[in-house]
Structure formats: C-alpha cells, structure tokens
Design a protein around this motif. Structure first.
Motif, mmCIF file in Angstrom:
data_model
loop_
_atom_site.group_PDB
_atom_site.id
_atom_site.type_symbol
_atom_site.label_atom_id
_atom_site.label_comp_id
_atom_site.label_asym_id
_atom_site.label_seq_id
_atom_site.Cartn_x
_atom_site.Cartn_y
_atom_site.Cartn_z
ATOM 1 N N SER A 72 -21.674 -29.392 -19.541
ATOM 2 C CA SER A 72 -20.544 -28.403 -19.301
ATOM 3 C C SER A 72 -19.647 -28.883 -18.520
ATOM 4 O O SER A 72 -19.844 -29.637 -17.637
ATOM 5 C CB SER A 72 -21.133 -26.981 -18.767
ATOM 6 N N GLN A 73 -18.447 -28.914 -19.089
ATOM 7 C CA GLN A 73 -17.184 -29.635 -18.518
ATOM 8 C C GLN A 73 -16.007 -28.660 -18.283
ATOM 9 O O GLN A 73 -15.668 -27.952 -19.028
ATOM 10 C CB GLN A 73 -16.842 -30.784 -19.298
ATOM 11 N N ILE A 74 -15.603 -28.589 -17.090
ATOM 12 C CA ILE A 74 -14.229 -28.146 -16.818
ATOM 13 C C ILE A 74 -13.171 -29.151 -17.315
ATOM 14 O O ILE A 74 -13.043 -30.260 -16.860
ATOM 15 C CB ILE A 74 -14.085 -27.495 -15.192
ATOM 16 N N LEU A 75 -12.359 -28.740 -18.097
ATOM 17 C CA LEU A 75 -11.273 -29.783 -18.678
ATOM 18 C C LEU A 75 -10.048 -29.591 -17.930
ATOM 19 O O LEU A 75 -9.354 -30.314 -17.566
ATOM 20 C CB LEU A 75 -11.203 -29.460 -20.109
ATOM 21 N N THR A 76 -9.598 -28.204 -17.915
ATOM 22 C CA THR A 76 -8.258 -28.033 -16.794
ATOM 23 C C THR A 76 -8.650 -26.623 -16.303
ATOM 24 O O THR A 76 -9.562 -26.006 -16.496
ATOM 25 C CB THR A 76 -7.180 -27.662 -18.059
ATOM 26 N N ARG A 77 -7.562 -26.263 -15.471
ATOM 27 C CA ARG A 77 -7.856 -24.933 -14.775
ATOM 28 C C ARG A 77 -8.194 -23.596 -15.579
ATOM 29 O O ARG A 77 -8.349 -22.675 -15.278
ATOM 30 C CB ARG A 77 -6.832 -24.674 -13.863
ATOM 31 N N ASP A 78 -7.923 -23.708 -16.937
ATOM 32 C CA ASP A 78 -7.762 -22.720 -17.891
ATOM 33 C C ASP A 78 -8.980 -22.919 -18.938
ATOM 34 O O ASP A 78 -9.090 -21.968 -19.944
ATOM 35 C CB ASP A 78 -6.580 -22.428 -18.563
ATOM 36 N N LEU A 79 -9.509 -23.985 -19.039
ATOM 37 C CA LEU A 79 -10.354 -24.386 -20.271
ATOM 38 C C LEU A 79 -11.844 -25.148 -19.743
ATOM 39 O O LEU A 79 -11.863 -25.953 -19.104
ATOM 40 C CB LEU A 79 -9.673 -25.371 -21.063
ATOM 41 N N VAL A 80 -12.693 -24.316 -20.353
ATOM 42 C CA VAL A 80 -14.169 -25.224 -19.975
ATOM 43 C C VAL A 80 -14.824 -25.267 -21.529
ATOM 44 O O VAL A 80 -14.583 -24.433 -22.302
ATOM 45 C CB VAL A 80 -15.068 -24.085 -18.961
ATOM 46 N N MET A 81 -15.686 -26.220 -21.623
ATOM 47 C CA MET A 81 -16.360 -26.504 -22.769
ATOM 48 C C MET A 81 -17.878 -26.640 -22.429
ATOM 49 O O MET A 81 -18.247 -27.308 -21.296
ATOM 50 C CB MET A 81 -15.999 -27.595 -23.446
ATOM 51 N N ALA A 82 -18.853 -26.623 -23.475
ATOM 52 C CA ALA A 82 -20.146 -26.860 -23.257
ATOM 53 C C ALA A 82 -20.620 -27.610 -24.456
ATOM 54 O O ALA A 82 -20.342 -26.853 -25.707
ATOM 55 C CB ALA A 82 -21.352 -25.931 -22.837
ATOM 56 N N LEU A 83 -21.452 -28.701 -24.358
ATOM 57 C CA LEU A 83 -21.697 -29.215 -25.625
ATOM 58 C C LEU A 83 -23.339 -29.260 -25.284
ATOM 59 O O LEU A 83 -23.902 -29.910 -24.389
ATOM 60 C CB LEU A 83 -21.150 -30.672 -25.704
ATOM 61 N N ASN A 84 -23.961 -28.729 -26.346
ATOM 62 C CA ASN A 84 -25.537 -28.726 -26.526
ATOM 63 C C ASN A 84 -26.204 -29.333 -27.597
ATOM 64 O O ASN A 84 -25.768 -29.396 -28.711
ATOM 65 C CB ASN A 84 -26.123 -27.267 -26.243
ATOM 66 N N PHE A 85 -27.267 -30.175 -27.504
ATOM 67 C CA PHE A 85 -28.098 -30.714 -28.431
ATOM 68 C C PHE A 85 -29.523 -30.190 -28.279
ATOM 69 O O PHE A 85 -30.172 -30.244 -27.143
ATOM 70 C CB PHE A 85 -27.751 -32.362 -28.520
ATOM 71 N N GLU A 86 -30.295 -30.162 -29.551
ATOM 72 C CA GLU A 86 -31.514 -29.563 -29.269
ATOM 73 C C GLU A 86 -32.445 -30.169 -30.537
ATOM 74 O O GLU A 86 -31.966 -29.989 -31.617
ATOM 75 C CB GLU A 86 -31.737 -28.188 -29.232
#
Lengths: 71, 386
Positions: free
Chosen positions: B176-190
């Motif tokens: 999970s990564q905070i990209l900017t003060r308004d944007l967060v993303m999460a990348l999951n693999f299973e």
C-alpha cells in the motif's frame, strides 16, 4: 516465497533513510474515514464472499496491508 | 434425494470470508484496529436461491500491543437454483462459521494469527492463517504478506460411505502506497493452490443422448484434483477537492483450468452534514470458460474432465450499489464512544454466454435460451466503537 521474504527484509532495512514526501501534517485528507478502502470489514468481507461464491475468480480482493500512515 | 449443493469451490472459499473480516482492518499503518462490535444481517435473493443470516464481529485491544477478535457468521440457505431444479431437488441447509484471531503490534510490524471453522451437514472446513504487515518509508508504504492453509472434509447426503478431502494453500503479498496527500493505492497479489476433491458431489453434466426423450442425459461431473490460480488487484482512493472521495479497482485473474477474468469497480463516497454518509458504486465482471467446461457434451464420458458448473462458464455480471450510513453520537451511553447504523443494497445482473436454461421446455437440446438472472443483496448492520 523465500525470495519474497528476503526482498521484504532488504527493503525494510533500507527504508529508514527515505524521507516521506507527504509530511504527517499533510495527511488530514488521508486520515479521513472516507479514504479507507473498507470502513466496515464485516460488510466488505460479506460482499466479497457473495461474488466469490458465484464467480470463477478468487483472491487478491482484500486490501489488507493498505496503509495511510496517518498516525 | 440428491440435492445440488453449493459448489465445492464456493464452499471452500467460505473460510476466506472470515479471514477477510479479520485482516481487512489494517488500513491504518502499524496501528491496531479500534475496539468495535458489529452486528450485521445479510440477505441474498436471486436465481431461486435465498441466503440470509447474521454476522457478529467483536474486537478488543489488550495492553495496547495486542488485539483479539472473534466472528460468528451464519448462512441459512434455501435453494431452488437452476442447478437444483435441473437435475436434483431444492434443499435447505445452514452453515455456521466461527473465527478467532489475534493481532500483535511490535514497533511498525503487525503480526496476525487466525483460525476459522465452517460446519454444515456435509462439509467441514478448517483454516489457519498467518499475516505480517510492515510500515516503512516514513509510514508512506505498508508491505504485507500472508499464508493461509485450509483442510476440508467433504461428505454426501444419502451416501454414508462417501468421504473426500481437499487441502489448500494461499500465498499473498501486498503493498500500500501513499502517492500524494490526496491519493492512496494498494496492489495485492495472491496465489491459491488446491489439491484433492474439488468438484461438487451432487452436480451433473449433460451429454447428447438420442435414446432420451429430452435428447440428453446426465452423468457426474469430473474435475482435476489440482487447481492453481493467480490474482492481482489494484485499489485506489482519491480525495476530491471537496470532502468526498472516489474509488477505483481492477483485478485480473487466471488459473490452471483455463479461466481468465477481469473486473473493474468504481465508487463515490459523499458525507452529508455531520451524521450521514452515502456510497454509490458500480462493478463489472467478465470471465472466460474453463478448458473442460461444456453446456452439452457430445456423448457420455467424451473427455477426462467434465464440468457444467455455470461458475466455470463464459459470462459477465454488473452490479450497482448504494449504502447509507448514519453516525450515532451517544452522550449518555456509558461504554460506547460512537456508533453507526448502516443499510446497503446491491443489484447484480448475471448473463451467461454458454450456459443454457434447460428448465425451458420446447427447445431442442443445445438450443435452449441462454440463462440469466438478477440478484438483490441487502445488508443492515449496527457498528459500535467503545
């Protein structure tokens, strides 16, 4: 899996030198409950289960591990 | 009388439901989830199937460094699905799932252990999981990894001799990564691997049979005894210039049975005044069929593996949903800080490209209309933080 563990440890070891480009005092939006991927875990788990029971796909739906770094 | 039950894949996935309940709270970096109690009633109606029941989640922190959680979940199932009316009989049954878990905080690391049991009259599943979550880069990044192991025992009503097992393992990693003060993303693999009895002991496939009045007959389905799948998913949340957020999700799935799927989802969250929260969402899912799937096989035992499970066919579905949440701020409740009352509704439309509705009379074998149905999903729940 072993290589993944090694990568995780390696990244963790060097992580302390990285300066956060979003400062803690700039995270008010990120700390807002509306920015959570899942505000209600029971509800999210249930609807994921509804889909998984009726579709061929499975996995990677949970966004566990997501962090906002707000605290 | 034989009854078509939930497919093995569906039942085997059930234990993961509890694990999602217990693991999902890690959306805040290296902080244990808040103490809370959730009481949910769920209802699914669609395709001749009704499933409803409660789900109770309790979570409590101890000593600031550990948090225990427990979940009790019930599915009361009444099924007259197309599977059931095509080649067996409607049925009713109840499934009870119990989960316990613990989360332990050490500096910027959270370690989680969970154990789940799921019991119904012809199927028992036990699942254990371990999850590790680590914050880094000034808490802008959270890396997680997990391992799940499941043991299943499959029976068959009306056949006391029938006894099969299946084992499964799941490996998951996420960032999970905070990209900017308004944007967060999460990348999951299973990655999930199964081994053992993976099909449904009640379900049948059909094949052309000129000696039958309908033009076809039934035989038992046969699945491979191994199954491996990979899924990768991207989730993003963006805070709009005013107090609202949008959600975007994408997942790609592939497995060793030849199934490929994609799904995308969009959502919008809008608070209103101090107490109200509205969510609207749209989801589109599309998949291809398994290599050994056919709606109508050319003759009996025409190949090694045989499936006519509509979840392995080529189909798509679309969902529109709405949730309304009202926050309660009690002033004189001794042990409750706040609460919320929530109502959620989702409407799902399934359309199958190569699964036919054989309950429709008058058509020749293989020329029946394609199957489709709609489902309504309701959730009503109360959440209390204390």
């Amino acid at each position: 899996m072993r290589s993944v563990c090694f990568l995780l440890l390696a990244v963790s070891a060097c992580g302390c030198d990285v300066k956060p480009w979003v400062k803690p005092y700039e995270r008010s939006h990120l700390a807002d409950p509306i920015m959570q991927f899942s505000r209600d875990p029971v509800s999210t788990a249930y609807i994921n289960h509804v889909y998984e029971a009726r579709e061929g796909a499975r996995g990677a739906e949970g966004s566990q591990g997501g962090g906002c770094g707000c605290n | 009388m034989a009854a078509i039950k939930w497919g093995a894949k569906r039942r085997l996935s059930i234990a993961l439901l509890a694990l999602q309940v217990l693991l999902t709270p890690f959306l805040v970096a290296a902080v244990l989830p808040e103490d809370r109690l959730d009481a949910l009633y769920h209802s699914y109606t669609g395709g001749g199937v009704e499933v409803n029941g409660p789900s109770i989640l309790w979570r409590k922190m101890f000593g600031g460094k550990s948090s225990l959680t427990a979940n009790y979940y019930v599915d009361a199932i009444s099924s007259a699905s197309i599977d059931a009316v095509s080649s067996a009989s409607p049925y009713k049954e109840k499934r009870i799932e119990k989960s316990v878990g613990g989360d332990f905080l050490l500096n910027k690391t959270i370690m989680s252990l969970n154990y789940t049991t799921s019991d119904e009259n012809d199927f028992n599943a036990k699942t254990a999981s371990f999850n590790l979550s680590q914050d880094m880069f000034g808490d802008l990044t959270t890396v997680s990894m997990g391992y799940v192991r499941g043991w299943d025992q499959i029976g068959k009503n009306g056949d006391p001799i029938f006894a099969e097992t299946a084992n499964r393992q799941s490996y998951r990693i996420g960032i999970s990564q905070i990209l900017t003060r308004d944007l967060v993303m999460a990348l999951n693999f299973e990655t999930v691997t199964d081994e053992g009895f993976l099909n449904n002991p009640y379900r049948s496939v059909r094949y052309l049979d000129a000696t039958s009045a309908t033009g076809y007959s039934f035989e038992s389905e046969v699945y491979p005894r191994t199954h491996t799948s990979n899924a990768v998913a991207l989730h993003t949340r963006y805070h709009l210039p005013y107090r609202a957020s949008v959600l975007g999700e994408y997942r790609y799935f592939t497995d060793s049975w030849g199934v490929r799927s994609n799904n995308v989802a969009l959502g919008y969250t809008h608070p209103y005044r101090d107490n109200w929260m509205f969510d609207v969402r749209y989801r589109y899912y599309k998949q291809g069929d398994a290599d050994f799937y056919s709606d109508l096989f050319p003759y009996r035992q025409s190949q090694n593996f045989l499936a006519r499970d509509k979840e392995l066919s080529r189909f798509n579905n679309q969902t529109v949903g709405l949730s309304i949440s009202y926050e309660i701020k009690p002033k004189d409740w001794a042990f409750v800080d706040r609460g919320s009352l929530n109502l959620s509704y989702d409407h799902i439309r399934f359309r199958y490209d190569n699964f036919r509705d054989i309950t429709q009379s008058g058509a020749s074998a293989g020329l029946e209309p394609l199957y489709h149905f709609s489902a309504d999903v309701f959730q009503l729940y109360l959440s209390l933080w204390y």
